[in-house]
Design an enzyme around this catalytic site. Structure first.
Site, PDB file in Angstrom:
ATOM      1  N   CYS A  94     -16.083 -27.570  61.041  1.00 14.39           N
ATOM      2  CA  CYS A  94     -17.161 -28.563  60.961  1.00 14.39           C
ATOM      3  C   CYS A  94     -17.340 -29.176  62.335  1.00 14.39           C
ATOM      4  O   CYS A  94     -16.437 -29.858  62.836  1.00 14.39           O
ATOM      5  CB  CYS A  94     -16.821 -29.633  59.926  1.00 14.39           C
TER       6      CYS A  94
ATOM      7  N   CYS B 292     -26.050 -30.218  62.817  1.00 14.48           N
ATOM      8  CA  CYS B 292     -25.056 -29.288  62.287  1.00 14.48           C
ATOM      9  C   CYS B 292     -24.389 -28.494  63.410  1.00 14.48           C
ATOM     10  O   CYS B 292     -25.010 -27.631  64.044  1.00 14.48           O
ATOM     11  CB  CYS B 292     -25.654 -28.331  61.264  1.00 14.48           C
TER      12      CYS B 292
END
Length: 329
Positions: free
Chosen positions: A115, A259
């Site tokens: 992530c 993202c």
């Protein structure tokens, strides 16, 4: 809180504990966390109170976390303590040598490989705690070691794992017979990146973007079940940037940030097409307008730069007399 009220609250807590002990009721479990956001996307770093996963490789510990301790994931990320958009980051001892920390990322439905926004949030959290200062820090993750640089201005650059495009121009037939095409790429998670969706990437269009992303994922998963992120791309609002995206995450939430792993996947596709040179900066806007700067090295490792801000320090209380102790399923 006024001193009188603080004293009263402390006295009440002590009475509560004493009464539970006297009645033979187990004490609530406590999980200490720090919350932050990176470009609008929240990260909840678990400092203590999580399960003991041993000292094995991070991929092995992630599997153990998912199989035997999934209730912790739900309690931390799901309602009533969390939300669909929240990403958890379980801080663990690293397995790989010379790493500052190990981390297991997860959300409302399961673990994540890597992530980007969460790594930036983790570094900001460790700096907030005084555990690290500006410089280079190696972070052990389930998909490999990433390198995070904390800059003097508090921005963070994350050199991700090597990213690549698996397939180019894959066609997906939607229910209305419309055909969209996109690339399948790895950026620490699996993505389907699509530009010919014919929708404007803006906040007024979120419902339509959400619906078509769900449909694309449902159709692409029939052949590629590993794909759990859908990234729709379009022109940026700010001409200083290069593109704007809408990213549908596993579990149904959309990413408020650009993202990190999705930008990594995009950089890998651009690099494969010869549209981005090694070291050339790519500025990626999110659906809410926040920006990541990205580059890619000649060996295919993207670097994503952004900034996170700590928003809360908290202790989560898991009281097993609460029917929703382990989260809303």
């Amino acid at each position: 809180m006024p001193v009188v009220l603080a004293d009263r609250a402390l006295s009440s807590a002590r009475t509560f504990r004493a009464e539970r002990v006297e009645r033979g009721i187990s004490m609530p479990r406590e999980i200490v966390v720090i919350d932050s956001h990176t470009g609008g996307e929240p990260t909840r770093v678990v400092l203590s109170g999580g399960p003991d996963l041993g000292r094995g490789p991070l991929a092995e510990r992630t599997r153990l976390f998912s199989v035997k301790f999934d209730a912790y994931r739900s309690a931390i990320c799901c309602e009533p303590r969390g939300s669909d958009v929240l990403v958890g980051a379980l801080l663990v001892e690293p397995f790989e040598e010379n790493c500052t920390a190990g981390v297991i990322f997860f959300n409302n439905v399961g673990p994540l490989g890597m992530c980007g926004h969460g790594t930036i949030g983790l570094i900001a959290t460790l700096a907030h705690l005084g555990k690290i200062g500006p410089g280079i820090h190696r972070i052990d993750t389930p998909v490999g070691v990433v390198t995070a640089t904390l800059h003097e201005d508090h921005r963070v650059s994350v050199e991700n794992v090597a990213s690549y495009r698996k397939e180019k121009a894959v066609s997906v037939v939607l229910e209305n017979k419309k055909i969209v095409t996109g690339d399948i790429a790895w950026g620490g998670n699996w993505f389907f990146l699509c530009e010919d969706h014919e929708l404007k990437i803006n906040k007024t269009n979120i419902e339509e973007l959400y619906v078509i992303s769900q449909e694309i994922r449902r159709e692409i998963n029939q052949k590629y079940p590993e794909i759990d992120h859908i990234e729709l791309l379009g022109p940026p609002d700010n001409p200083e940037n290069h593109a704007k995206n809408f990213v549908l995450c596993p579990g149904g939430a959309y990413d408020r940030s650009p993202c990190g792993t999705g930008t990594s996947a995009k950089l890998a596709c651009l690099f494969a097409d010869g549209k981005l040179e090694a070291g050339q900066v790519w500025r990626q806007e999110s659906i809410i307008g926040s920006v990541f700067e990205g580059t890619i090295g000649p060996e295919g490792k993207p670097t994503i730069t952004g900034q996170a801000f700590v928003t809360a320090e908290a202790t989560l209380i898991l009281d097993e007399t609460d029917p929703l102790c382990w989260g809303v399923q």
